[in-house]
Design an enzyme around this catalytic site. Sequence first.
Site, PDB file in Angstrom:
ATOM      1  CG  ASP A   1      -8.130   0.092   9.253  1.00 44.54           C
ATOM      2  OD1 ASP A   1      -8.931  -0.107  10.902  1.00 44.54           O
ATOM      3  OD2 ASP A   1      -9.333  -0.036   8.416  1.00 44.54           O
TER       4      ASP A   1
ATOM      5  NE  ARG B   1      -2.042  -2.763  -4.274  1.00 48.05           N
ATOM      6  CZ  ARG B   1      -2.213  -3.237  -3.320  1.00 48.05           C
ATOM      7  NH1 ARG B   1      -2.347  -2.254  -2.322  1.00 48.05           N
ATOM      8  NH2 ARG B   1      -2.024  -3.952  -2.390  1.00 48.05           N
TER       9      ARG B   1
ATOM     10  CG  ASP C   1      -1.893   2.546   2.751  1.00 48.54           C
ATOM     11  OD1 ASP C   1      -1.017   1.223   3.252  1.00 48.54           O
ATOM     12  OD2 ASP C   1      -2.046   1.788   1.836  1.00 48.54           O
TER      13      ASP C   1
ATOM     14  N   GLY D   1       0.847  -1.013   0.027  1.00 46.50           N
ATOM     15  CA  GLY D   1       0.077   0.029   0.020  1.00 46.50           C
ATOM     16  C   GLY D   1       1.137   1.392  -0.295  1.00 46.50           C
TER      17      GLY D   1
HETATM   18  C1  PRP Z   1      -2.923  -2.737   4.799  1.00 53.65           C
HETATM   19  C2  PRP Z   1      -2.455  -0.805   4.709  1.00 53.65           C
HETATM   20  C3  PRP Z   1      -1.701  -1.637   5.856  1.00 53.65           C
HETATM   21  C4  PRP Z   1      -2.605  -2.328   7.083  1.00 53.65           C
HETATM   22  C5  PRP Z   1      -3.845  -1.256   7.936  1.00 53.65           C
HETATM   23  O1  PRP Z   1      -1.947  -3.276   4.148  1.00 53.65           O
HETATM   24  O2  PRP Z   1      -1.801  -1.089   4.089  1.00 53.65           O
HETATM   25  O3  PRP Z   1      -0.762  -2.327   6.090  1.00 53.65           O
HETATM   26  O4  PRP Z   1      -3.808  -2.780   6.120  1.00 53.65           O
HETATM   27  O5  PRP Z   1      -4.344  -2.062   8.301  1.00 53.65           O
HETATM   28  P1  PRP Z   1      -4.526  -2.138  10.171  1.00 53.65           P
HETATM   29  O6  PRP Z   1      -4.115  -0.683  10.719  1.00 53.65           O
HETATM   30  O7  PRP Z   1      -5.627  -2.641  10.963  1.00 53.65           O
HETATM   31  O8  PRP Z   1      -3.817  -3.479  10.520  1.00 53.65           O
HETATM   32  P2  PRP Z   1      -3.341  -5.047   3.670  1.00 53.65           P
HETATM   33  O9  PRP Z   1      -2.824  -6.063   4.158  1.00 53.65           O
HETATM   34  O10 PRP Z   1      -4.196  -4.302   2.805  1.00 53.65           O
HETATM   35  O11 PRP Z   1      -1.536  -5.101   2.216  1.00 53.65           O
HETATM   36  P3  PRP Z   1      -1.719  -3.765   1.142  1.00 53.65           P
HETATM   37  O12 PRP Z   1      -0.691  -2.312   1.252  1.00 53.65           O
HETATM   38  O13 PRP Z   1      -0.968  -4.916   0.324  1.00 53.65           O
HETATM   39  O14 PRP Z   1      -3.325  -3.785   0.194  1.00 53.65           O
END
Ligand code: PRP
Length: 183
Positions: free
Chosen positions: A107, A169, A104, A47
């Site tokens: 959450d 993306r 990115d 991300g």
């Molecule tokens: C997304 C983002 C963070 C994470 C945040 O990654 O890039 O790494 O979720 O969420 P959290 O605070 O609830 O842990 P994802 O697993 O979707 O992978 P990506 O970056 O490859 O899209």
Amino acid sequence: MVRIMHKDIGDILFSEETITARVRELGAEIASDYGDKNPLLVGVLKGSFIFMADLLRAIDAPVSVDFLAASSYGDKAFTSGKVDLTKAVPADTVKGRDVILVEDILDTGVTLKYLKEYMGTLGPASVKICVFLDKVTRRQVDVEADYVGFVCPDEFVVGYGLDYSERYRNLKYIGSLKPEVYS
Ligand code: PRP
């Protein structure tokens, strides 16, 4: 062709222009805080890659860059609660360095809490966190970012590196995905 992606978007939350201006501010803040310390920016794939590319160029001071890969969502819309570190950073790259983890989105916080602790085991001089978006109302674990691009409402957001099922993306803005697309 591009319309095919845009029709899935409800609202544009942060436009390309707004993003550019904010990333420039973040870069200036980091340059001023670190001076000639040459911090190591570690992006969390996938991300962060677009934010990282813009942020790096907004820092008018020496910086190094590396990436690690972590995933806790897979292709799902909810966190599994378990972080899968699929690409690590060599310990000798991190030892004694001022590290800034670049993400990115913050959450639930599960990913960054885990990664901050992991980084701490590699002997850095310091570890800070820079996130493009912070969904503050969603936090489940105790972790805070030191640099935040925007506080983000609790909506399914895509673009500027963020995906839904590996799509969107490449949008230049952050938009909310229409519920019918993911439900
Ligand atoms: C997304 C983002 C963070 C994470 C945040 O990654 O890039 O790494 O979720 O969420 P959290 O605070 O609830 O842990 P994802 O697993 O979707 O992978 P990506 O970056 O490859 O899209």
